[in-house]
Design a protein around this motif. Sequence first.
Motif, mmCIF file in Angstrom:
data_model
loop_
_atom_site.group_PDB
_atom_site.id
_atom_site.type_symbol
_atom_site.label_atom_id
_atom_site.label_comp_id
_atom_site.label_asym_id
_atom_site.label_seq_id
_atom_site.Cartn_x
_atom_site.Cartn_y
_atom_site.Cartn_z
ATOM 1 N N GLU A 167 -100.546 66.322 -3.340
ATOM 2 C CA GLU A 167 -99.796 65.069 -3.417
ATOM 3 C C GLU A 167 -98.818 64.935 -2.261
ATOM 4 O O GLU A 167 -98.159 65.892 -1.869
ATOM 5 N N ASP A 191 -98.301 59.629 -3.519
ATOM 6 C CA ASP A 191 -99.424 58.733 -3.281
ATOM 7 C C ASP A 191 -100.280 58.522 -4.522
ATOM 8 O O ASP A 191 -101.115 57.617 -4.554
ATOM 9 N N THR A 192 -100.063 59.320 -5.576
ATOM 10 C CA THR A 192 -100.896 59.180 -6.784
ATOM 11 C C THR A 192 -100.111 59.073 -8.089
ATOM 12 O O THR A 192 -100.664 58.643 -9.090
ATOM 13 N N ASN A 193 -98.827 59.469 -8.110
ATOM 14 C CA ASN A 193 -98.081 59.508 -9.367
ATOM 15 C C ASN A 193 -96.646 59.017 -9.214
ATOM 16 O O ASN A 193 -96.045 59.114 -8.133
ATOM 17 N N THR A 231 -99.653 58.011 -13.830
ATOM 18 C CA THR A 231 -100.620 57.935 -12.740
ATOM 19 C C THR A 231 -100.682 56.503 -12.222
ATOM 20 O O THR A 231 -100.847 55.566 -13.012
ATOM 21 N N HIS A 278 -102.871 54.914 -10.716
ATOM 22 C CA HIS A 278 -104.142 54.250 -10.978
ATOM 23 C C HIS A 278 -104.159 53.582 -12.353
ATOM 24 O O HIS A 278 -104.904 52.613 -12.579
ATOM 25 N N TYR A 331 -99.716 49.280 -3.848
ATOM 26 C CA TYR A 331 -100.814 50.045 -4.426
ATOM 27 C C TYR A 331 -101.639 49.164 -5.367
ATOM 28 O O TYR A 331 -102.876 49.184 -5.345
#
Length: 917
Positions: free
Chosen positions: A192, A217-219, A236, A238, A288
């Motif tokens: 990460e 970048d992800t969480n 998350t 996403h 994002y």
Amino acid sequence: MAFIRKKRREQQLQLYSKERFSLLLLNLEEYYFEQHTANHIRHKGSQNERKIRGSLKICSKSVIFEPDAISQPIIKIPLRDCIKIGKHGENGANRHFAKVVSGGISLIFSQVYFIKEHNIVAPYKIERGTMEYVFELDVSGKVEGVVETLLQLHRASCLDKLGDQTAMITAILQSRLARTSFDKNRFQSVSEKLHMECKAEMVTPLVTNPGHVCITDTNLYFQPLNGYPKPMVQITLHDVRRIYKRRHGLMPLGLEVFCTEDDLCSDVYLKFYERQDRDDLYFYIATYLEHHVAERTAEGYTLQWQRGLLSNYQYLLHLNTLADRSCNDLSQYPVFPWVVGDYSSSELDLSNPGTFRDLSKPVGALNKERLERLLTRYQEMPEPKFMYGSHYSSPGYVLFYLVRIAPEYMLCLQNGRFDNADRMFNSIAETWKNCLDGATDFKELIPEFYGDDVSFLVNSLKLDLGKRQGGQMVDDVELPPWARSPEDFLQKSRDALESDYVSEHLHEWIDLVFGYKQKGRDAVGAHNVFHPLTYEGGVDLNSIEDPDEKVAMLTQILEFGQTPKQLFVTPHPRRITPKFKSLSQPSRYNASTADTPGEESFEDLTEESRTLAWSNITRLQLHEQHRIHKEAVTGIAVSRSGSSVFTTSQDSTLKMFSKESKMLQRSISFSNMALSSCLLLPGDATVVSSSWDNNVYFYSIAFGRRQDTLMGHDDAVSKICWHDNRLYSASWDSTVKVWSGVPAEMPGSRRHQFDLLAELEHDVSVDTISLSAASTLLVSGTKEGTVTIWDLTAATILHQIPCHSGTVCDTAFSPDSRHVLSAGADGCLNVVDVQTGMLISSMTSEEPQRCFLWDGNSVLSGSQSGELLVWDLLGGKIRERIQGHTGAVTCMWMNDQCSSVITGGEDRQLMFWKLQY
């Protein structure tokens, strides 16, 4: 519902930590700093000495000891009531115990609270008198640090001024946060990449919890300073579906993150210390989300609601969320209307308008006699005036409804006490009557009244909520006679909310709460004026220099309740319902109702095929293409049989093309200037073309010659329409003219007679026009981006909307004439409500959309690059991109069955498309 689900999530976190303690045991605006495993030593030094195992929690305004044994009460000692704090045995008679109890902390105080004895939620028990408690820490080396912290917090609690107390506690908190940082070992993955880290507080109802926020970048992570209720909250990116900036305590510092599409419960609500930190984090997540989640606006939801894709409940849910209402913030809890006004009948008749509350009036204006008294007081009141001394939503009102499912919240809000038994939420009918007649009660409802969880109506926890004056204990909520059970009550309440009557009138309540009647002159006219402090922007806390005044003002605001953020500044459109479609309205919008379809007609028989076609519009495939012009195609008209296609072009010619023989049959030139559009008159005997030479030309197909010329404008004619022997012409001379066009008795034998019936004046050149289905309305679009809706029966403007930042390329009414869609050179597709003129949806592409077709829900547009785009207006997204022309798509035609499309482009091509099912 919202609060109940939120509470269950918190209970799950409680199970994780195996604690009875919760942040609700703290005072409002209090922080929980740290905890230490310890023994509470009772009767120190006597034969009855006893150790009670548990944890000692250091908070900004109190010390809390939570015993491990649930039979023992939690002890809360307010620091302001402490007389002396120190190491046990360092002074006085207890000095000889110092070596024995090296980890002991002594508190001498005048008041203590006992809470949750035997783990039963009940009003706090208070013991007064001078007392000493000794707490022995497991780690004796921590005693000095804990004592020093307690002494510092004690000094803050004992300051005379509340503002000084707040300032000192804030400084202590910030110092602690500065000495710690986010533990990066908590990352889900070693790969990460850290994007930003800052300090913030996690907001839950009535309490906030300080800690560190970190985004990679992800969480997204939040790490509480105190490790409570668990060491880390992780989301998350996403999974994120929605994010909203929030004002918390009237300050623009909040951010709420949702991992669901349709829920009032967020996954985390953060309050930042710096607005820039909030904005940076929002920007990062929003960037994002752009790649996989469509942005949602109030207007977009309005279109979905109007078209029946959202229920009344779902729509109100979304409006609340967009208006800063959150189930994490009781001062801005979601607000829903009372819709039923009958709580005495044995049956609930939802077909009777008398069953319902008048949604055009705020609760305070429903009782005429009470309103007259309030208005008299209002008129005698000095500025700033207000009609109602209390709000329709506040923390007290929310917990009034929810006390049975959330008793700890009520105890937190009311300093360890429940309300008087007779003032409790005892009866639905009683509560409604008080809202109608009470001098200070104007509250609305909460979403739980339209949910499916009856917990808030039933005393399933067997709480002792007191005894009423009549002697009966407060237990379950008394239901109206028409409800057989709590489940039946909620079901019928939901049915009422979704009823035809409410669907037809809900926009009136939205105008009051979220719309144009919320503030200003319209609010005064609607008797909808509350205290100035309840409105966004009512006070600038940053401008208040006196810290005491600032804290007092904030406390008053939070307790009094807050008006939602204003979402609409023009009248909210009605919902489109079958019943409403058959109504006639005595208003200045009568013209729009004339376009409303009545009973089922012959055309309805093809409606199913049209619906099927539009649902498959993404399957449009190119069938054939022909180049018959030397310049861009500007107009397409097709004979009723479909065999002949007429086109105009900037090459100044009108051409007739046979679909059967695939041959060019005729080419006609009226002048040496471009033709801009064309249409076929009923009977397919005459083609009408508009030209840049200021004229409109009539061409007889049977006789193969120009039949007539209308020299009607002072500049280029940009677009023409025809209906019922009337010609409508738009021009760059800033006018739209309406002509009566009496047809020739014999085609080609006599000239038309034209009389100018109306001249619709604009400020700048008009580039496009379109008629409603019944031709009682006309919409025009100008080169400066203005869309104007005209009532043709009176030749007056209904609405003038600055829709686009550049030229309006195309406009059209929806089939039901309820909406207007416009496409602009700015790349936007905008939907306007015809009744109110409100912009209710806007979608943007990276390039201009030059022309379009639509069915009210989906759009097929032709873009500057030559692509055909399929838009889902209700879903707020582009569904399909179809490669078409090599230059801009300039005009489009579709048959009645919506199964065949013809497009013309700057590449001089005429393309024939068919749906492939």
